[in-house]
Design a protein around this motif. Structure first.
Motif, PDB file in Angstrom:
ATOM      1  N   UNK A  71       0.849  -1.195   0.000  1.00 25.86           N
ATOM      2  CA  UNK A  71       0.000   0.000   0.000  1.00 25.86           C
ATOM      3  C   UNK A  71       0.882   1.242   0.000  1.00 25.86           C
ATOM      4  N   UNK A  72       0.598   2.157  -0.918  1.00 24.46           N
ATOM      5  CA  UNK A  72       1.389   3.385  -1.001  1.00 24.46           C
ATOM      6  C   UNK A  72       0.467   4.586  -1.148  1.00 24.46           C
ATOM      7  N   UNK A  73       0.399   5.388  -0.089  1.00 24.99           N
ATOM      8  CA  UNK A  73      -0.381   6.628  -0.128  1.00 24.99           C
ATOM      9  C   UNK A  73       0.343   7.664   0.715  1.00 24.99           C
ATOM     10  N   UNK A  74       0.871   8.726   0.088  1.00 28.34           N
ATOM     11  CA  UNK A  74       1.675   9.699   0.820  1.00 28.34           C
ATOM     12  C   UNK A  74       0.883  10.715   1.624  1.00 28.34           C
ATOM     13  N   UNK A  87      -7.462  -0.386   2.371  1.00 26.42           N
ATOM     14  CA  UNK A  87      -6.305  -1.060   2.947  1.00 26.42           C
ATOM     15  C   UNK A  87      -6.653  -1.674   4.301  1.00 26.42           C
ATOM     16  N   UNK A  88      -7.338  -0.909   5.148  1.00 27.13           N
ATOM     17  CA  UNK A  88      -7.717  -1.436   6.462  1.00 27.13           C
ATOM     18  C   UNK A  88      -8.650  -2.638   6.345  1.00 27.13           C
ATOM     19  N   UNK A 148      -8.472  -4.825   4.164  1.00 28.63           N
ATOM     20  CA  UNK A 148      -7.695  -5.956   3.676  1.00 28.63           C
ATOM     21  C   UNK A 148      -6.984  -6.700   4.797  1.00 28.63           C
ATOM     22  N   UNK A 149      -6.970  -6.121   5.981  1.00 26.07           N
ATOM     23  CA  UNK A 149      -6.261  -6.723   7.112  1.00 26.07           C
ATOM     24  C   UNK A 149      -7.100  -7.817   7.765  1.00 26.07           C
ATOM     25  N   UNK A 150      -6.425  -8.739   8.394  1.00 22.29           N
ATOM     26  CA  UNK A 150      -7.107  -9.759   9.173  1.00 22.29           C
ATOM     27  C   UNK A 150      -7.537 -10.988   8.404  1.00 22.29           C
ATOM     28  N   UNK A 151      -7.258 -11.016   7.105  1.00 20.23           N
ATOM     29  CA  UNK A 151      -7.571 -12.207   6.311  1.00 20.23           C
ATOM     30  C   UNK A 151      -6.454 -13.238   6.451  1.00 20.23           C
ATOM     31  N   UNK A 152      -6.818 -14.492   6.501  1.00 18.07           N
ATOM     32  CA  UNK A 152      -5.811 -15.535   6.385  1.00 18.07           C
ATOM     33  C   UNK A 152      -5.174 -15.436   5.007  1.00 18.07           C
ATOM     34  N   UNK A 153      -3.880 -15.671   4.936  1.00 21.28           N
ATOM     35  CA  UNK A 153      -3.135 -15.727   3.677  1.00 21.28           C
ATOM     36  C   UNK A 153      -2.930 -14.356   3.031  1.00 21.28           C
ATOM     37  N   UNK A 154      -3.226 -13.265   3.754  1.00 18.10           N
ATOM     38  CA  UNK A 154      -3.024 -11.917   3.210  1.00 18.10           C
ATOM     39  C   UNK A 154      -2.069 -11.150   4.119  1.00 18.10           C
ATOM     40  N   UNK A 155      -0.998 -10.596   3.536  1.00 21.08           N
ATOM     41  CA  UNK A 155      -0.048  -9.754   4.256  1.00 21.08           C
ATOM     42  C   UNK A 155      -0.207  -8.319   3.765  1.00 21.08           C
ATOM     43  N   UNK A 156      -0.381  -7.380   4.690  1.00 21.37           N
ATOM     44  CA  UNK A 156      -0.585  -5.975   4.317  1.00 21.37           C
ATOM     45  C   UNK A 156       0.603  -5.140   4.789  1.00 21.37           C
ATOM     46  N   UNK A 157       1.187  -4.384   3.868  1.00 23.92           N
ATOM     47  CA  UNK A 157       2.349  -3.556   4.164  1.00 23.92           C
ATOM     48  C   UNK A 157       2.060  -2.114   3.764  1.00 23.92           C
ATOM     49  N   UNK A 158       2.158  -1.190   4.721  1.00 29.62           N
ATOM     50  CA  UNK A 158       2.030   0.240   4.463  1.00 29.62           C
ATOM     51  C   UNK A 158       3.438   0.769   4.198  1.00 29.62           C
ATOM     52  N   UNK A 159       3.773   0.990   2.947  1.00 31.62           N
ATOM     53  CA  UNK A 159       5.142   1.355   2.587  1.00 31.62           C
ATOM     54  C   UNK A 159       5.556   2.707   3.152  1.00 31.62           C
ATOM     55  N   UNK A 160       4.654   3.681   3.170  1.00 32.30           N
ATOM     56  CA  UNK A 160       5.029   4.997   3.697  1.00 32.30           C
ATOM     57  C   UNK A 160       5.233   4.958   5.216  1.00 32.30           C
ATOM     58  N   UNK A 161       4.520   4.087   5.909  1.00 34.26           N
ATOM     59  CA  UNK A 161       4.744   3.930   7.345  1.00 34.26           C
ATOM     60  C   UNK A 161       6.044   3.186   7.605  1.00 34.26           C
ATOM     61  N   UNK A 162       6.348   2.238   6.752  1.00 32.31           N
ATOM     62  CA  UNK A 162       7.545   1.416   6.943  1.00 32.31           C
ATOM     63  C   UNK A 162       8.818   2.134   6.517  1.00 32.31           C
ATOM     64  N   UNK A 208     -20.602   5.026  -2.643  1.00 31.26           N
ATOM     65  CA  UNK A 208     -20.047   3.929  -3.432  1.00 31.26           C
ATOM     66  C   UNK A 208     -18.923   3.183  -2.718  1.00 31.26           C
ATOM     67  N   UNK A 209     -18.488   3.677  -1.578  1.00 31.30           N
ATOM     68  CA  UNK A 209     -17.310   3.124  -0.917  1.00 31.30           C
ATOM     69  C   UNK A 209     -17.584   1.749  -0.313  1.00 31.30           C
ATOM     70  N   UNK A 210     -18.698   1.611   0.374  1.00 30.01           N
ATOM     71  CA  UNK A 210     -18.993   0.340   1.054  1.00 30.01           C
ATOM     72  C   UNK A 210     -19.051  -0.807   0.062  1.00 30.01           C
ATOM     73  N   UNK A 211     -19.730  -0.616  -1.052  1.00 26.66           N
ATOM     74  CA  UNK A 211     -19.833  -1.665  -2.062  1.00 26.66           C
ATOM     75  C   UNK A 211     -18.466  -1.978  -2.655  1.00 26.66           C
ATOM     76  N   UNK A 212     -17.671  -0.946  -2.875  1.00 26.32           N
ATOM     77  CA  UNK A 212     -16.327  -1.145  -3.426  1.00 26.32           C
ATOM     78  C   UNK A 212     -15.487  -2.014  -2.484  1.00 26.32           C
ATOM     79  N   UNK A 213     -15.564  -1.732  -1.202  1.00 29.21           N
ATOM     80  CA  UNK A 213     -14.813  -2.515  -0.220  1.00 29.21           C
ATOM     81  C   UNK A 213     -15.335  -3.950  -0.159  1.00 29.21           C
ATOM     82  N   UNK A 214     -16.648  -4.103  -0.206  1.00 23.19           N
ATOM     83  CA  UNK A 214     -17.218  -5.457  -0.210  1.00 23.19           C
ATOM     84  C   UNK A 214     -16.715  -6.255  -1.404  1.00 23.19           C
ATOM     85  N   UNK A 215     -16.661  -5.634  -2.558  1.00 29.33           N
ATOM     86  CA  UNK A 215     -16.176  -6.322  -3.755  1.00 29.33           C
ATOM     87  C   UNK A 215     -14.703  -6.689  -3.622  1.00 29.33           C
ATOM     88  N   UNK A 216     -13.918  -5.794  -3.028  1.00 35.24           N
ATOM     89  CA  UNK A 216     -12.500  -6.073  -2.857  1.00 35.24           C
ATOM     90  C   UNK A 216     -12.285  -7.251  -1.901  1.00 35.24           C
TER      91      UNK A 216
END
Length: 205
Positions: free
Chosen positions: A12-15, A27-28, A30-44, A164-172
């Protein structure tokens, strides 16, 4: 015997995250799923001093690589470009001995400020979103990864007020589960212009 779950790496990259109405919630979510690793590049890497060895090992450890970002001037935010320049080096990602990424899947989960109609030959931006992502598609080609159609949200600036955000997140979230469970048709997904227009055609329940 069932096929092992796919391991997904989200970079994830957002300045300017305090201004983000879509990318940070996505991005948030996307967290908590089995088999998914989430990395915030700007935080790291706030100083842009990327740990190349660590990032290359992350790539080795995952089957599907996701770039998640807002489209900035028809490209990725600068840290994500820096990440590409340093991590995807000769002898690792390409070249006669650079085979570490071969066979992996690659896709972009992105937002664009303009309307979808503006991303076409006759529109304001003159090119489709997939055409604008051709440098990344060629990156995937050169490194032996399969490029999948982008998961894209247009008109990001008005998405919240237009609800439109909730549906977009559900689809993701649906896409993440399908990928992890080997229920995404990659052959179809690689040919589409936009992944989230055709989820029913690419996900096998």
């Amino acid at each position: 015997m069932s096929e092992p779950h796919k391991k997904i790496l989200i970079l994830f990259a957002h300045p300017s995250q305090n201004r983000s109405e879509i990318n940070v919630p996505l991005f948030n979510a996307s967290k908590g799923f089995d088999h998914v690793t989430t990395i915030d590049l700007y935080a790291e890497y706030p100083s842009f001093r990327i740990d190349i060895d660590k990032e290359q090992q992350r790539l080795r450890d995952h089957d599907v690589i996701v770039f998640m970002f807002p489209l900035y001037w028809y490209s990725t935010p600068s840290l994500l470009k820096e990440w590409q320049d340093l991590v995807l080096e000769y002898g690792f990602a390409y070249g006669s001995e650079g085979t570490e990424l071969q066979g992996k899947k690659f896709l972009c989960a992105l937002t664009a400020g303009g309307s979808e109609s503006s991303y076409r030959k006759e529109g304001f931006n003159h090119f489709t979103i997939r055409q604008l992502l051709q440098p990344l598609e060629q990156m995937a080609e050169l490194t032996g990864m399969e490029f999948l159609a982008p998961f894209a949200l247009f008109g990001a600036g008005t998405a919240t007020e237009e609800q439109r955000v909730v549906k977009h997140i559900e689809n993701w979230r649906r896409v993440l589960v399908a990928i992890a469970d080997n229920k995404l048709n990659y052959e179809v997904a690689s040919k589409l212009s936009k992944l989230n227009h055709s989820l029913d055609s690419v996900i096998t329940e």
